[in-house]
Motif scaffolding. Structure first.
Motif, PDB file in Angstrom:
ATOM      1  N   VAL A 137      40.334   4.970   1.060  1.00  0.00           N
ATOM      2  CA  VAL A 137      40.519   4.925  -0.386  1.00  0.00           C
ATOM      3  C   VAL A 137      40.745   3.467  -0.751  1.00  0.00           C
ATOM      4  CG1 VAL A 137      41.944   5.676  -2.323  1.00  0.00           C
ATOM      5  CG2 VAL A 137      41.513   7.235  -0.413  1.00  0.00           C
ATOM      6  N   VAL A 189      42.342  13.603  -2.654  1.00  0.00           N
ATOM      7  CA  VAL A 189      42.473  12.306  -3.323  1.00  0.00           C
ATOM      8  C   VAL A 189      41.860  12.295  -4.719  1.00  0.00           C
ATOM      9  CG1 VAL A 189      42.560  11.030  -1.156  1.00  0.00           C
ATOM     10  CG2 VAL A 189      40.373  11.326  -2.316  1.00  0.00           C
ATOM     11  N   GLY A 192      41.408   3.475  -6.023  1.00  0.00           N
ATOM     12  CA  GLY A 192      41.546   4.906  -5.826  1.00  0.00           C
ATOM     13  C   GLY A 192      40.239   5.624  -5.553  1.00  0.00           C
ATOM     14  N   ARG A 193      39.184   4.873  -5.261  1.00  0.00           N
ATOM     15  CA  ARG A 193      37.879   5.484  -4.997  1.00  0.00           C
ATOM     16  C   ARG A 193      37.726   5.767  -3.510  1.00  0.00           C
ATOM     17  NH1 ARG A 193      34.815   0.786  -8.166  1.00  0.00           N
ATOM     18  NH2 ARG A 193      35.906  -0.244  -6.487  1.00  0.00           N
ATOM     19  N   LEU A 194      37.188   6.932  -3.201  1.00  0.00           N
ATOM     20  CA  LEU A 194      36.939   7.311  -1.818  1.00  0.00           C
ATOM     21  C   LEU A 194      35.656   6.632  -1.351  1.00  0.00           C
ATOM     22  CD1 LEU A 194      38.033   9.176   0.433  1.00  0.00           C
ATOM     23  CD2 LEU A 194      36.416  10.891  -0.378  1.00  0.00           C
ATOM     24  N   THR A 209      36.395   7.607   6.254  1.00  0.00           N
ATOM     25  CA  THR A 209      36.604   7.384   4.828  1.00  0.00           C
ATOM     26  C   THR A 209      37.876   6.576   4.609  1.00  0.00           C
ATOM     27  OG1 THR A 209      37.762   9.495   4.672  1.00  0.00           O
ATOM     28  CG2 THR A 209      35.450   9.498   4.067  1.00  0.00           C
ATOM     29  N   LYS A 240      38.263  14.695  -0.105  1.00  0.00           N
ATOM     30  CA  LYS A 240      37.869  14.406  -1.489  1.00  0.00           C
ATOM     31  C   LYS A 240      38.745  15.166  -2.475  1.00  0.00           C
ATOM     32  CE  LYS A 240      33.056  13.127  -0.792  1.00  0.00           C
ATOM     33  NZ  LYS A 240      31.655  13.463  -1.054  1.00  0.00           N
TER      34      LYS A 240
END
Length: 118
Positions: free
Chosen positions: A18, A67, A22-24, A16, A64
């Motif tokens: 970011v 963040v 700011g989206r995972l 993963t 998740k």
């Protein structure tokens, strides 16, 4: 002493990240690791074990949660040409190619092969 830790490329690793908003994002492995290469996580776990300590592995749900409140503000700014910068496409491409070659796995392999052959 020199130590070579053969890590996987971004194409050989899933995980993963970011993004800038700011989206995972989930990354899927595109190819299987080549040779004896290991993911950064596997290398860090092995080093931690050799040092006599453990390393906890974060679960996706924990990442998740960590963040979820993280946000990056993005805003457009006016473009202004800087008169003090001189752009020379030929020099730029030569520099970019040099950086790509010097940072690539192939250069490392070439150096290792030449040192072993001596």
């Amino acid at each position: 002493a020199d130590i070579v830790l053969p890590s996987t490329s971004s194409y050989e690793t899933g995980g993963t990240v970011v993004d800038y908003k700011g989206r995972l994002k989930r990354l899927e492995r595109a190819i299987e690791p080549i040779g004896g290469s290991k993911t950064h996580r596997e290398i860090l776990k092995a080093v931690a074990k050799e040092m006599g300590t453990g390393m906890e592995v974060a679960k996706t749900a924990d990442v998740k949660k960590a963040v979820s409140g993280f946000r990056v503000e993005t805003r457009a700014s006016e473009f202004r040409k800087r008169e003090d910068l001189i752009f020379k496409p030929g020099e730029f491409m030569e520099s970019a190619n040099s950086v790509m070659i010097n940072g690539s796995r192939l250069l490392w392999l070439r150096e290792i092969e030449s040192s072993v052959a001596v």
